[in-house]
Design an enzyme around this catalytic site. Structure first.
Site, PDB file in Angstrom:
ATOM      1  N   GLN A 125      -5.525   8.584  -3.927  1.00 51.21           N
ATOM      2  CA  GLN A 125      -5.548   7.660  -5.050  1.00 51.21           C
ATOM      3  C   GLN A 125      -6.805   7.842  -5.892  1.00 51.21           C
ATOM      4  OE1 GLN A 125      -6.226   3.330  -4.425  1.00 51.21           O
ATOM      5  NE2 GLN A 125      -4.147   3.088  -5.212  1.00 51.21           N
ATOM      6  N   GLY A 126      -6.682   7.791  -7.185  1.00 49.80           N
ATOM      7  CA  GLY A 126      -7.859   7.847  -8.063  1.00 49.80           C
ATOM      8  C   GLY A 126      -7.872   6.652  -8.990  1.00 49.80           C
ATOM      9  N   SER A 128     -10.393   3.446  -8.397  1.00 48.23           N
ATOM     10  CA  SER A 128     -11.741   2.881  -8.525  1.00 48.23           C
ATOM     11  C   SER A 128     -12.726   3.907  -9.104  1.00 48.23           C
ATOM     12  CB  SER A 128     -12.265   2.438  -7.160  1.00 48.23           C
ATOM     13  OG  SER A 128     -11.515   1.362  -6.684  1.00 48.23           O
ATOM     14  N   SER A 160      -9.795   7.977  -0.491  1.00 49.38           N
ATOM     15  CA  SER A 160      -9.537   8.335   0.901  1.00 49.38           C
ATOM     16  C   SER A 160      -8.857   9.697   0.933  1.00 49.38           C
ATOM     17  CB  SER A 160      -8.611   7.310   1.561  1.00 49.38           C
ATOM     18  OG  SER A 160      -9.190   6.035   1.535  1.00 49.38           O
ATOM     19  N   GLU A 245       2.051  -2.457  -2.569  1.00 47.74           N
ATOM     20  CA  GLU A 245       1.109  -2.257  -1.470  1.00 47.74           C
ATOM     21  C   GLU A 245       0.778  -3.586  -0.791  1.00 47.74           C
ATOM     22  OE1 GLU A 245      -2.430  -0.142  -2.447  1.00 47.74           O
ATOM     23  OE2 GLU A 245      -3.343  -0.493  -0.487  1.00 47.74           O
ATOM     24  N   GLU A 369     -11.733 -11.616  -2.722  1.00 50.79           N
ATOM     25  CA  GLU A 369     -12.072 -12.447  -3.884  1.00 50.79           C
ATOM     26  C   GLU A 369     -11.082 -12.202  -5.027  1.00 50.79           C
ATOM     27  OE1 GLU A 369     -14.289 -10.659  -2.035  1.00 50.79           O
ATOM     28  OE2 GLU A 369     -15.017 -12.458  -1.010  1.00 50.79           O
TER      29      GLU A 369
END
Lengths: 384, 342
Positions: A125-126, A128, A160, A245, A369
């Site tokens: 995944q790209g 963040s 990851s 997800e 949060e």
């Protein structure tokens, strides 16, 4: 309400159990590196060949086209059989594939979906960026449209297994002038493209220290045909995947944790004595955890029941926020049951490693949060 | 498998919710003076009897509506939301215990003509083979003909006069009546232990459902207030400090509601897993009621600490239901000793 399974469901369950008994990997899953990649992809291939890789995937994409109830039955049997946690497959199977199914072109679907399902490829995944974590919508990684290509410059982080992946689901800014959520595109990126460099980021547990990466893009050229959905509509495309997800994709883990709590109850009974446990602080806390993990199963069933009517929405954040913190408390109590000797257990101990790993659960896929913001604003209707 | 209410089940919920909105709005519990004001809901029983609510889950051959634990739990969530007097629990459980062998008593309870109080232990209970001795609290027993005793391992229906030395006590929950009393080798009309069928599990399930309703109502009150109360020029619900408290309340209520639903289906099947799932539901739901009651006051700020809003009522009722049949400490002790259900 009912918890009844049809005769056909029960046959499906029996078949799943039988196949898992015969085929589940007996060898230990390597924690990192090419060995882990080979293990996870090999296991995926085996499930695919057995017809179990895409239980609820549509038939046209190589799945069995069965209901989410069947998927749940498969996960339950998988957890009972002690199936491996093949994390490398998560992004491809639970993120990229459902997104491509929902928003991809016919070419994207026919090229990528069979490869994901059959265990040919791994995805990462790209999303963040170093300066955009929780504020994902403010991401800056730039993609300029030049002819029929995107030219990407910037950086992604917390990726990851980028070092083991073939493809990446990449969010880039294609229109810097537009309001922040309106200038983003969701792109399929080949990790072998020239201009991509990786920096390993070591995590707090071993083995498998090399889990995260920072990814740098310098004039990385990606065909425009790799954009999924419309150019500049990537935020909406990404949100559909995050809902997935936070909802259905977590089912396997939810079910698996019931067994973890029962192992802890057995360990506590052996160490403290079954009758002493009733009034002991550890027994009281374990009872609370046992009740909560039982409730997680019920929450999972309710999500599956809702999903039969409509795609998962913001309400799945209720289960997600609860479960990620519950996992931490469950893993934490192992140290109290073991007692003072837990300080002599190393990072790779079977109780310590998963305990330390749970610290990431309240951060990944939206921090606790952010989940609470979603619950407050989109479920309860509180003002922003 | 489906853990959402069917259309028929939703109709029952809507019917009960509509009835309670008209006949038992929360405002009825706002005292204009302090002190023990007693049970405002005794007048509800005959009306609820007319609607069939008091014998909802009692089999038709026993004079009830013959619905299942699922419908019972759904109605008890509504009772909790409206803070209906917990005397209703005496009626429901008493009707079940009486229906099998004492149809006249069951009929009187379901008709709302015989009230049933609750008894809960103050300490240890000696109970061998259906003979009970010990000290108890009696809840809503003043005008009751019968008493349902709930301990951590048995449920029993008594005539009220089996209980000796009945003497009134005050309570922080001022919308109910409380007594102390004792049993000396008291013999119930009917009883069952935790090992015999689902009577005992039903009590825990309905307490859990009621607690879920309390947790939901406390959440709804806090969220409504956070949307309209302004400080620093904004609704306080826009601040994460308040928003996240509301989110935590929503999580607790959802956890409770899901497990109550799951347990109610398990009970409706008369499954061996009934005790386990009912205990799990009670533990998470009473936890939710206690937490949401407390957080609800905090979200309201100073007004939450006054009798002018309902926030305090949820805390007081949550503490009361926690103690019926044994508090969280007792229930967790039972639950950690129970066999695993996988």
């Amino acid at each position: 309400m009912n918890l009844d399974y049809t005769a056909e469901d029960e046959i499906f369950r029996a078949e799943a159990r039988e196949w898992l008994d015969a085929n589940i990997p007996r060898e230990v899953r390597p924690p990192d590196g090419p060995g882990m990649r080979e293990f996870d992809l090999g296991w995926q291939r085996k499930q695919f060949e057995g017809g179990w890789a895409g239980v609820s995937w549509p038939v046209e994409y190589g799945g069995r086209g069965l209901s989410l109830t069947h998927q749940l039955i498969w996960y339950e049997e998988y957890a009972k059989a002690g199936g491996p946690n093949a994390e490398l497959l998560f992004v491809g199977c639970n993120h990229a594939a459902p997104t491509i199914m929902a928003r991809g072109t016919d070419e994207q679907k026919s090229y990528h979906l069979p490869k994901i399902l059959s265990g040919e490829v791994a995805w990462c995944q790209g999303f963040s960026e170093p300066n955009n974590g929780s504020d994902l919508g403010g991401l800056k990684c730039r993609a300029e449209i030049v002819g029929d290509e995107l030219v990407v410059n910037g950086s992604k982080i917390w990726t990851s297994s980028a070092h083991l992946a073939d493809w990446q689901e990449l969010l880039v800014r294609t229109d810097p002038a537009a309001p922040k959520h309106k200038g983003i595109s969701w792109v399929i990126c080949d990790m072998q493209t020239p201009g991509i460099e990786l920096r390993p980021i070591l995590i707090m547990t071993a083995p498998g220290h090399h889990h995260f990466n920072q990814v740098f893009y310098t004039d990385v050229r990606i065909p425009l045909s790799n954009v999924v959905g419309e150019v500049n509509d990537g935020w909406n495309v990404a949100m559909s995947t995050l809902g997935f997800e936070r909802g259905t994709a977590g089912m396997l883990e939810n079910i698996r944790y019931g067994a973890v709590v029962e192992r802890l109850v057995d360990m506590a009974r052996q160490r403290l004595g079954a009758s002493a446990l009733e009034n002991d602080d550890i027994g009281q806390r374990l009872a609370q955890l046992r009740a909560e993990v039982t409730a997680v199963r019920a929450m999972t069933y309710r999500i599956a029941s809702r999903a039969a009517i409509a795609p998962p929405g913001s309400e799945v954040s209720l289960a997600r926020a609860f479960f990620s913190q519950l996992q931490q408390r469950i893993r934490r109590i192992a140290l109290d049951i073991i007692g003072p000797d837990s300080i002599e257990l190393p990072e790779d101990d079977p109780w310590i490693r998963p305990y330390l790993r749970t610290y990431s659960n309240t951060i990944a896929a939206g921090t606790s949060e952010i989940q609470r913001n979603i619950i407050g604003e989109r479920v309860l209707g509180l003002p922003r | 498998m489906n853990l959402l209410p069917t259309e028929e089940q939703q109709q029952i919920v809507d019917m009960v919710r509509g009835f309670l909105a008209a006949s038992a709005p929360l405002e009825r519990l706002r005292p204009d003076k302090f002190g023990q004001i007693g049970n405002p809901d005794a007048a509800l029983w005959p009306k609820m009897a007319e609607l069939g609510i008091l014998g909802l889950g009692v089999p038709e051959e026993g004079g009830g509506l013959g619905l299942s634990a699922v419908e019972e739990a759904l109605t008890y969530i509504e009772f909790g939301r409206a803070l209906v007097s917990v005397g209703v629990l005496g009626a429901t459980l008493g009707a079940h215990l009486a229906a099998r062998t004492m149809p006249d008593i069951a009929a009187a309870i379901m008709a709302g003509t015989s009230a049933v109080g609750l008894a809960t232990p103050r300490g240890t209970v000696a109970g061998d083979d259906g003979i009970f001795s010990g000290e108890f609290h009696l809840i809503e027993a003043n005008e009751a003909d019968f008493i349902v005793l709930l301990t951590s391992d048995a449920i029993a229906l008594f005539r009220r006069d089996e209980f000796m030395g009945q003497s009134e006590r005050l309570s922080m929950d001022s919308h109910m009546r409380l007594m102390r009393a004792a049993l000396e080798s008291g013999k119930p009309l009917s009883w069952s232990s935790v090992k015999d069928g689902i009577d005992h599990a039903r009590a825990n399930l309905l307490i859990a459902a009621y607690a879920t309703g309390v947790a939901e109502a406390a959440l709804a009150g806090a969220v409504d207030y956070a949307k309209v109360r302004e400080q620093f020029g904004k609704p306080i619900g826009s601040f994460q400090a308040i928003k996240h408290k509301c989110a935590d309340m929503a999580i607790a209520a959802e956890v409770a509601s899901c497990q109550v639903s799951f347990a109610s289906v398990i009970l409706s099947k008369n499954s061996d897993e009934s005790r386990f799932h009912a205990l799990a539901s009670r533990i998470v739901a009473v936890d939710a009621a206690l937490k949401n009651g407390a957080t609800g006051i905090q979200v309201h700020g100073a007004i939450g600490f006054t009798a002018e809003v309902e926030a305090h009522l949820f805390v007081k009722r949550a503490h009361l239901i926690d103690f019926i049949g044994g508090d969280q400490r007792v229930q967790k002790g039972q639950f950690i000793g129970a066999d695993a259900v996988i």
